[in-house]
Design a protein around this motif. Structure first.
Motif, short mmCIF file in Angstrom:
data_model
loop_
_atom_site.label_atom_id
_atom_site.label_comp_id
_atom_site.label_asym_id
_atom_site.label_seq_id
_atom_site.Cartn_x
_atom_site.Cartn_y
_atom_site.Cartn_z
N ASP A 191 -10.42 -2.29 -9.85
CA ASP A 191 -10.08 -0.86 -9.92
C ASP A 191 -10.99 -0.10 -10.87
O ASP A 191 -10.92 1.13 -10.94
N ALA A 246 0.83 -1.21 0.00
CA ALA A 246 0.00 0.00 0.00
C ALA A 246 0.86 1.26 0.00
O ALA A 246 0.53 2.25 -0.66
N ARG A 257 -4.19 0.00 -6.73
CA ARG A 257 -3.93 -0.93 -5.63
C ARG A 257 -4.61 -2.28 -5.84
O ARG A 257 -4.08 -3.31 -5.45
N PRO A 287 -2.92 4.84 -5.20
CA PRO A 287 -4.25 4.33 -4.85
C PRO A 287 -5.05 3.82 -6.02
O PRO A 287 -5.81 2.85 -5.89
N GLU A 288 -4.89 4.43 -7.21
CA GLU A 288 -5.73 4.06 -8.34
C GLU A 288 -5.40 2.69 -8.92
O GLU A 288 -6.16 2.16 -9.74
N ALA A 344 -6.87 -1.26 2.55
CA ALA A 344 -5.98 -0.13 2.29
C ALA A 344 -6.78 1.16 2.05
O ALA A 344 -6.39 2.24 2.50
N GLN A 345 -7.90 1.03 1.36
CA GLN A 345 -8.72 2.20 1.03
C GLN A 345 -9.37 2.82 2.27
O GLN A 345 -9.51 4.04 2.37
#
Length: 409
Positions: free
Chosen positions: A289, A141, A149, A146-147, A343-344
Motif C-alpha cells: 500500500d 473489497a 486493501r 481502497p487505501e 480489486a484496484q
C-alpha cells in the motif's frame, strides 16, 4: 466465548498512522474462518501425496494430474460464483455453500481405496473452494477502504496461512500418535472444517449497501466483457504466468520424501513453507500500500526462482528447507498483492466477476503447470520439474518488465 473476544474493534492497533482506516472487523472474521479451513485442508493436503504414492501406489504423473485438476477446478469455479455474487448482490450464501462443500469432502479422503475416489474428494473440496473464493475476496473489497486493501488481503492471507502451518504440524503429531496410519490421521481434518462453517453462519455479515439484487451482469455478454481494462488484463496475464511457474505444493512434500525424510516428518516441508508465508503475507501486503507494487511482484519472482533452484539442487534437508522458506516468502510477497491489484482494476460493480475471471485464467495455467511438473519429474527427475518452474518464473519476470499497463502500479 463469542468471536468478538478475539476480533479487534475499531480501535485496533492495526490502524495505520496519519488517520488511515482500521482493518474492518469483517476481514478478521473471514481470516479466522480461513485459518480453521486451512488447518483442515493442509492437514489432508500434506498427507495426500504420501497416501497416493505409498498407500495406493499412484505414479507421480497421476498425482500431478490429480492436483492440477483439483486446483484448476477451484479457480475455474470462481468465475461463475464471482459473477453470481455480483448479480445477487449477496456474498455470504455462496461463501457458506463453498465452505460447506469443503467440509462435506473431508470424510471421503480416509475412506478412499483408489485414486479415483481421492480425485472425487479433491474435486468436491476444490469446487467448494472455487464457490467461496471470489465472493469472499469481493466481500473483503466491499468492506475495505481502497487505501488499505493491500493490508486487508495480506492479513486474511496471513491468518489463512497460520492454519496452513498448524495443519501440517497436526498431521505430524497424528502420524506419530497413529504410527504412520495415514487414514486415521486424515479423519482429523473434519472437525476444524465444521467449525469454519459454523463461524460463517454465526459471524459473517454483508455490508448494508449490498443487500439488494443487481441487474444481471454475465461475463459472456460483450458489453460486460468490454468493461475490463487493459490494466486488469495485464494483471490477469501476469497471474497466469505466475501460476505456470508455481505448480502444486504437493511436489514439495514428494521432494522431502524422496530426499529421505521419514514418513511422519514429510509434512515438515509444508510447515516451513507455510510459516514463511504466514509471517510475511501481512507486512508485505501492508508494504504494497506504500511502495511500487510492480517492484514487489518482481521481488516475488526472484524469490520463486531462488526457491526452485534450491529445491532442484537439494540433496539433503538444508537446501530442502531453504527452498520451502523461499517458496513461502514468494507467496507472501505476491498473493495478497495480486488480489489487491484485481480489486484496484475491477470495473465498478463487477468485483466478484473480476476475481472470478482472474481465477479462471489462472485455473487453466494451474492444470497445465501441475501436469508439466509431473511429466518432467517422471521423465527426467525431480530437479527437472523445479528447474522448469524456475524457467517459467524468469519468463514471468520478463513479462512484468515489458507490460506497460503494469507500470502504473
Amino acid at each position: 466465548m463469542p468471536l468478538g473476544a478475539f476480533v479487534p474493534q475499531s480501535s485496533s492497533p492495526f490502524s495505520a498512522a496519519g488517520g488511515r482506516s482500521a482493518i474492518p472487523r469483517g476481514v478478521w472474521v473471514l481470516g479466522f474462518v480461513s485459518l480453521l479451513m486451512d488447518v483442515s485442508s493442509e492437514l489432508a493436503h500434506s498427507l495426500l501425496p504420501l497416501f497416493l504414492a505409498g498407500t495406493l501406489g499412484v505414479p507421480v504423473l497421476a498425482i500431478g494430474l490429480i492436483e492440477g485438476v483439483a486446483e484448476a477446478t477451484a479457480l475455474i469455479c470462481k468465475v461463475f460464483s464471482g459473477a453470481l455474487s455480483d448479480w445477487l448482490g449477496k456474498r455470504k450464501p455462496l461463501v457458506l455453500l463453498g465452505y460447506g462443500l469443503a467440509a462435506f469432502s473431508k470424510p471421503l479422503f480416509p475412506l478412499a481405496d483408489s485414486a479415483s475416489t481421492v480425485l472425487l474428494a479433491r474435486f468436491v473440496d476444490r469446487v467448494g473452494k472455487g464457490v467461496r473464493g471470489a465472493p469472499r475476496d469481493a466481500l473483503i473489497a466491499d468492506i475495505t477502504p481502497p487505501e488499505i486493501r493491500g493490508a486487508a488481503f495480506g492479513l486474511r492471507q496471513s491468518m489463512d496461512t497460520v492454519g496452513a502451518v498448524l495443519g501440517p504440524l497436526l498431521a505430524i503429531g497424528l502420524m506419530l500418535v497413529y504410527r504412520d496410519d495415514i487414514r486415521s490421521a486424515l479423519w482429523w481434518s473434519l472437525p476444524p472444517a465444521l467449525l469454519a462453517v459454523a463461524a460463517i453462519w454465526l459471524w459473517v455479515r454483508e455490508p448494508a449497501e449490498h443487500g439488494e439484487a443487481r441487474a444481471p451482469a454475465s461475463l459472456f455478454r460483450r458489453a460486460v466483457f468490454s468493461r475490463f481494462s487493459a490494466g486488469f488484463w495485464g494483471v490477469a496475464g501476469l497471474g497466469a504466468v505466475f501460476t505456470l511457474a508455481r505448480f502444486s505444493e504437493a511436489f514439495l512434500v514428494l521432494r522431502g520424501a524422496q530426499l529421505g525424510l521419514p514418513l511422519a516428518w514429510a509434512p515438515l516441508v509444508m510447515v516451513a513453507m507455510s510459516a514463511s508465508y504466514a509471517i510475511s503475507a501481512y507486512p508485505l501486503g501492508w508494504l504494497s500500500d506504500h511502495v511500487s507494487r510492480a517492484r514487489l511482484l518482481q521481488l516475488s519472482l526472484l524469490l520463486l526462482i531462488a526457491a526452485d533452484l534450491a529445491l532442484g539442487a537439494a540433496a539433503g534437508p538444508a537446501l530442502l528447507l531453504a527452498g520451502a522458506l523461499l517458496w513461502g516468502l514468494h507467496l507472501g510477497c505476491s498473493q495478497g498483492l495480486l488480489s489487491a491489484l484485481v480489486a484496484q482494476t475491477a470495473p465498478p460493480g463487477l468485483a466478484g466477476s473480476a476475481f472470478g475471471l482472474f481465477n479462471l485464467i489462472c485455473g487453466a495455467a494451474t492444470l497445465l503447470a501441475s501436469a508439466l511438473a509431473g511429466v518432467l519429474w517422471q521423465t527426467w527427475g525431480a530437479a527437472a520439474a523445479f528447474h522448469g518452474g524456475a524457467a517459467f518464473a524468469a519468463a514471468a519476470l520478463l513479462l512484468g518488465l515489458v507490460l506497460r499497463p503494469l507500470r502504473q502500479f
